[in-house]
Design a protein around this motif. Structure first.
Motif: not given
Ligand code: URA
Length: 216
Positions: A139-145, A169-175, A187-195, A162-165
């Motif tokens: 159902s869901i695709i998690l794209l890294l980077g 895409w093609n019937g998948y929910d992409v994060i 490491p400062n980006w870890k907060y956004d990644c956690w969100e 692109m991030r945060g929503r």
């Protein structure tokens, strides 16, 4: 144990009622056999191993990175180096282990010196990823980077846009979220990644609840 039986034990589920699971195992195994000697691009000339991907053939979430690195190339498994250790922690933080998801990459062979995969390499490799998605039907695709996200979503957008929503895409929910290697550098980006990961978990829970009620 020969290679084929090793792949069976990687993917096969023998619990009762697991027919659909086993069908997908068989299809993934067949695809692995078909793809493992791939020579569609020049990365095949320098690789040690074709890194197919691994995890749950029935996963609701498929995690897609960019390309194997040195350690992945040696072991033939995705995300087993330093980035992989961080990915394991990120997944564990929302209650997932590697066997709950399916983990793979845009390109299945290591680019020399870990350079970005080139457009012709991505195009040559794309059918393997498409077939993996067709078999697993997450159902869901998690794209890294950014590379993975720009490639799959066929855009040139920044990570910030692109991030945060949730993107359809093609019937998948992409994060989209940061690549673990980028988090190791910044490491400062870890907060956004956690969100992003909290959003992923909340969305996953909604998808599962809907499926349970037969509305998805
Ligand atoms: N980085 C990736 O994008 N994929 C891997 O498998 C390992 C590191």
């Amino acid at each position: 144990m020969n290679d084929t039986s090793m792949q069976e034990s990687l993917f096969e589920d023998r619990t009762p009622g697991a027919e659909s699971h086993n069908e997908r195992c068989s299809s993934l195994e067949a695809l692995y056999e078909q793809s493992r000697d791939c020579a569609r691009c020049r990365l095949s000339e320098t690789r040690n191993n074709f890194v197919f991907g691994e995890g749950n053939p029935q996963a609701q979430i498929v995690v897609i990175g960019e390309a194997p690195g040195a350690e992945e190339d040696l072991q033939g498994r995705p995300f087993v180096g330093r980035s992989g250790q961080l990915l394991d922690k990120i997944l564990a933080a929302i209650g997932f282990g590697r066997t709950d998801v399916f983990i793979c990459n845009i390109v299945k062979c290591r680019p020399p010196q870990n350079r970005n995969p080139q457009a012709n390499e991505i195009e040559a490799c794309r059918p393997w990823l498409s077939k993996q998605l067709e078999i697993i039907r997450p159902s869901i695709i998690l794209l890294l980077g950014k590379v993975a996200a720009n490639t799959i979503l066929d855009n040139k957008q920044s990570m910030g846009s692109m991030r945060g929503r949730i993107i359809q895409w093609n019937g998948y929910d992409v994060i989209v979220t940061y690549h673990p290697a980028a988090l190791l550098r910044n490491p400062n980006w870890k907060y956004d990644c956690w969100e992003d990961m909290k959003m992923l978990k909340a969305h996953y829970d909604r998808v599962c609840a809907n499926r349970h009620q037969g509305t998805a």
